[in-house]
Design an enzyme around this catalytic site. Structure first.
Site, PDB file in Angstrom:
ATOM      1  N   HIS B 272     -31.246   9.786 -53.000  1.00 16.95           N
ATOM      2  CA  HIS B 272     -32.018  10.344 -51.890  1.00 16.95           C
ATOM      3  C   HIS B 272     -31.350  11.525 -51.216  1.00 16.95           C
ATOM      4  CE1 HIS B 272     -34.355  10.784 -48.348  1.00 16.95           C
ATOM      5  NE2 HIS B 272     -35.024   9.660 -48.470  1.00 16.95           N
ATOM      6  N   GLU B 421     -50.431  12.594 -27.704  1.00 11.81           N
ATOM      7  CA  GLU B 421     -49.704  13.793 -27.273  1.00 11.81           C
ATOM      8  C   GLU B 421     -48.883  14.403 -28.402  1.00 11.81           C
ATOM      9  OE1 GLU B 421     -49.321  10.799 -25.869  1.00 11.81           O
ATOM     10  OE2 GLU B 421     -50.336  10.940 -23.922  1.00 11.81           O
TER      11      GLU B 421
END
Lengths: 676, 676
Positions: B272, B421
């Protein structure tokens, strides 16, 4: 569904309906008296909340701190009058006068629930989504402690966490993270009552929201139930089914009418966020069959019925306490550990286990030191519990040799929060609120922004939580500006009641942890470097790291110092090197380490002026972050060697050099300040 | 699935596989050369990305700004070498040498994609979830502009937005908000390719994640498709189906092996986030049938094949341009409007439409003035487009008389973002990146914390976005400390390249909007009061509000001023009143309005020192927020009348009084500073 006349066919008994309407009447009177607040939710959820509080919730109004009580969290905190009415009617220390002072100066009934203001309020809510995620932390703490302490015949820890949430809560991203985590961890004792009223502040919910909430929560691994929120029978059935579920958290979708009972505003956004108005309050009471006068009227039979909670609660708590006594006899060591963890007391001599780090010019990232300190501490402070948001290896938050927490097995010590910083932040608060734990959670400092609303609430609510924020500046190098938190340290310092520790070497890291564990009334962020920094050789004229416990201290003094060099974190050793350069130039410099401003500013004036004498006006600060804010210490005549722009993707040494964050750069700034 | 041998049975042609492997080889060489980066995603997604880029993506490598290109967003920004390899191979202005300088000082290939550094990179990504939500904004902009401008036979705006995301993206809360919004708005041309590799940084994904992603996205109203991410045929079929879908956004769950091809690391977290290592790079190339030497080797036939994108892209762009020419002839007015909006130019005399506000001692909340300014502006600046996060009424962001945007009809001007938001913040960035729009979005200032990571990225990426943040302090009163943003103004000032405007009266509000619209290279936050503040009478010795355009100015001077009173926002009139009190005491005071620090600090020294003369050292600042930071202007000898704690729930006048934020309090502070 928009009229408020109780109908026998939905199964509510007369007395039950009277009680629910008492909640409604108190709520609209409170909002009207304050001329500010949210009547819609209490009117809509009075029936369901009444059922929960009187038939399911295990609590003792006379001891809101009974450890094995069920938790109730009003995630939709704007509906606070619902909670205050319930607390008052079931016998908590909250009077009718307190209700009359809703939203007034220093009243026990602030606009949104604040757990430190009102007995029986489990957590501070209002910012949407926070309560739901906090309740996940509570349920998580319950399960972890139950796994640790329960023994056959002794379910010392055995309670539910109930959370009441709204459409708005479920729109917020944090609700996704929290619900997904709760499903993954199979928190079967978490029960969410969802007030599905189809109305948001701006109007009908379908202006902005059309998801299939049931399907979404099933995708998270939850049990999903449905009920008419105005039918006490249906709500009770759903709650019973949720309580029986052995593996999954439960969501009860309670379809309600916002502002239920208000003839002209029920079912519309007009009932949501403003008082009904004097006339509509009257009309609503008439519709509910309620006396229109006086305000704050409660029939005697309502008190009589609802305050049964006191007797029932006391009985249940007494039974539990008797069980605890038998447990103490049968499992004395476990019981002693239980009591110690509950008391939040740290074991004697715990601080002696903090590892001393020997001087080492090459050394390690302060994050590495933090990992070593944490691993030493958990051995003696068993209440420390936490994890990381998918960066355990990078944050050095793993407890070595300990098992992973899974949905099937909570016997481990390592919690994987996933890439869910925001829910982690709120869950840590829930764990702290639950009691028995000192929670910690790690991520990169730059992602503290993702959890900032939760950090703020923890600080406001005065919770002992430890945030482990690594990769704390441009020093992380190649990952570049998206990952380089140039403004975050100062931005965290702005949150009231948050301690921000940026330790300068391994031994200051130990002090940061010590400070965080000794602090009971607020959270501490420990801010750590990715890159290696020297462990300072303090045998040789440098002050011991214990100075960090006072927030700031003179690390190295110089006879007749003409300039003070102030630094934190990875720039501390840089300031020491700059002082060497200045000494070579014949300019004696004092080096001040300021790892925690909030603690330093809490010291008495004499100490502070001892560290930073007013007469020593030539000052240079160095920190790999924004300079704004440092003027507090260096004054307008001083200089800050900081980073007033976004960073760069490159090996970190190059970035430091390009930005002038070098011993030479600091020494030059000092000479400029001195006009030399 | 953990070995990397390409298998003919999954339908990949030889040349296609060679191209995909070229992407792989470049990616692992880049990461290895930098000795830093993420090889796992490029190895895993090379096949699928290759199919998308060569068979579906409409783009012209020679003109990365062609308005009707498809957008491609790499939400999983850590896989940046995948994108750089694709850009290089398809003929963008990104050389092999640029790839060799991956993650090096000032290279065009930073660690995470930055749109301002690299041609063809559509947005800056890395912080997880942001790219997905930004792409929702792009798709939203496309649909809005298409609705406005397309006419029968003239699909001037007609392109897809593709986003590649990872498990980590989908764990973040912002992914929930964004996907829910996209489903609600029926953004059918948004296509998300999900790299389902079952691995996160900490290890197997099931450490922390077990949700049914397909079910979740179906709940949002998405089409969900599946493909073996290593079968080009399957990926192509899924992409075709997604493109054909007329109503829903599409999620393609592409099951892949992270680190595909690496014999020892594929399928594990080891692939990764760190280089494979020299040996494993060699072994991987051997496994892929790739020459192990030299590094950064690309076969000629790969270039030949992939650079067809240039010819195809040029042809398609030319066709589009010819259509645009015909459109200009047939729809001259629309075409002129289109060009004006694309150019970002403001119409001549637009600023004349800013409403002048007459003096009024009672006046209105600055949020009300903002609503009036906004409504005046949209009439002359048609590119202004936005909404609010379920607070349209409170934020005064509604465009009066305009229709609501719905999934069925994008002809309106009012967008309801819902209580989302964070997604709103990122979507605004996507709208700005798309072009043709000047986006704005509103919420309470306290909830700027929920969207802070998106604001930061907008500032870093230099996007013209306007944030409307109302209810900006303790002045909101009864809602209490959870809603009172005492630290947020200063915390926003810390974000580099963000302009934070806190206007002091209605006329300064107009100037704040003017500044925000004239600024092309970064976002502006306009911070507004809930409570009423006077519109200052400037006919009478007070300077005109145009001074606000320089960030700070002398609002009122006094002969022989002995003290300067500095203020912003709702405290400006309070400073004026304090100056009156001081005048009564015989102490002449200058009042300085400082609505935008960033703009003020960009003025030349002469101007700044004209406003704040170095000799005028007695200074008092007043702002209903944290004092930390104000030392920059008042110095150590000055005083700050601020709020260094959380707020209170009570009527706001009472809170102001208790905290000493009164004319008397400011005047007393001035006298103390003067030692009078």
């Amino acid at each position: 569904m928009t009229d408020g006349i109780p109908r026998p066919e939905i199964g509510n008994g007369e007395l039950d309906q009277l009680c629910a309407n008492a909640i409604r009447a108190l709520a609209i009177d409170g909002v009207q008296q304050a001329n500010s607040g949210h009547p819609g939710l209490p009117l809509g959820m009075a029936d369901a909340a009444y059922v929960l509080w009187t038939r399911f919730l295990k609590h003792n109004p006379e001891d809101p701190h009974w450890p094995d009580r069920d938790r109730f969290v009003l995630s939709a905190g704007h509906g606070s009058m619902l909670l205050y009415a319930l607390l008052h009617l079931t016998g908590y220390d909250l009077s009718l006068d307190d209700l009359r002072r809703f939203r007034q100066w220093e009243s026990k009934t602030p606009g949104h629930p604040e757990s430190f203001m009102t007995p029986g309020v489990e957590t501070t809510t209002g910012p949407l989504g926070q309560g739901l995620a906090t309740s996940v932390g509570m349920a998580l703490a319950e399960r972890w402690l139950a796994t640790q302490f329960n023994r056959p015949g002794f379910n010392i820890v055995d309670h539910h966490t109930y959370v009441l949430c709204s459409d708005g809560d479920l729109m917020e991203g944090i609700s996704h993270e929290a619900a997904s985590l709760a499903g993954h961890l199979a928190l079967d004792k978490l029960i969410c009552l969802y007030d599905a009223n189809q109305i948001s502040l701006d109007g009908p919910l379908d202006l902005s929201f059309s998801e299939d909430v049931a399907r979404r929560f099933e995708a998270y691994g939850w049990q999903v139930l449905r009920a008419n929120g105005h039918s006490m029978t249906e709500v009770a059935h759903a709650l019973a089914e949720a309580s029986d579920e052995p593996e999954r958290p439960s969501l009860i979708i309670a379809r309600t009418t916002i502002g239920y009972g208000s003839p002209n505003k029920a079912g519309s956004a007009k009932a949501h966020g403003e008082p009904l108005g004097v006339d509509e309050v009257r009309l609503t009471k008439e519709r509910l069959g309620w006396p229109t006068e006086p305000a704050f009227f409660v029939p005697g039979e309502v008190y009589e019925h609802m305050q049964l909670a006191v007797e029932v609660g006391n009985t249940r708590q007494r039974e539990w306490e008797m069980m605890l006594e038998r447990y103490k006899a049968g499992h004395p060591e476990l019981a002693a550990l239980w009591e110690q963890m509950q008391s939040k007391a740290l074991p004697a001599d715990w601080a002696a286990t903090l590892p001393p780090f020997v001087a080492d010019p090459k050394a390690k990232g302060t994050r590495v030191a933090s990992g070593e300190v944490l691993n030493a501490l958990v051995k003696v402070v068993p209440s420390i519990f936490g994890g990381s948001a998918d960066l355990a290896g990078s944050n050095n938050t793993l407890i070595k040799g300990a098992a992973t927490i899974t949905g099937e097995d909570f016997g481990g010590r390592n919690l994987y929060f996933g890439v869910r910083e925001h829910a982690m932040g709120a869950a840590l608060s829930g764990m702290a609120l639950h009691g028995g734990l000192i929670p910690y959670g790690g991520t990169f400092l730059v992602f503290s922004d993702y959890m900032r609303p939760a950090i703020r609430l923890a600080a406001l609510t005065r919770l002992q939580v430890v945030y482990v924020f690594t990769h704390d500046s441009i020093g992380l190098g190649e990952d570049g500006p998206t990952h380089q938190p140039v403004e975050h340290v100062m931005a965290l310092r702005l949150i009231p009641n948050l301690h921000v520790f940026r330790p300068g070497d391994a031994n200051e890291v130990a002090m940061a942890w010590r400070s965080a564990l000794e602090r009971r009334d607020g959270p501490t962020a420990i801010v750590l470097s990715r890159q290696n920094v020297p462990t300072l050789d303090r045998s040789n004229g440098l002050a011991p790291a214990e100075g960090a416990l006072r927030g700031g201290y003179v690390l190295r003094d110089a006879e007749g110092a003409r300039v003070a060099l102030l630094a934190t974190g990875s720039e501390l050793s840089l300031a020491v090197a700059a002082a060497d350069l200045l000494a070579d130039r014949g300019v004696p410099a004092r080096v001040v380490s300021l790892p925690c401003w909030e603690v330093f500013e809490a010291q008495d004036q004499a100490y502070r002026e001892g560290v930073l004498p007013p007469a020593l006006t030539a000052r240079v600060a160095v920190e790999a972050g924004r300079s704004l804010g440092w003027e507090r210490y260096v004054g307008q005549g001083g200089a800050v060697v900081g980073v007033d722009r976004f960073g760069f993707s490159a090996p970190y040494q190059e970035i430091y050099r390009h930005l002038g964050l070098t011993p030479e750069g600091v020494a030059e700034a000092a000479l400029r300040v001195l006009g030399v």
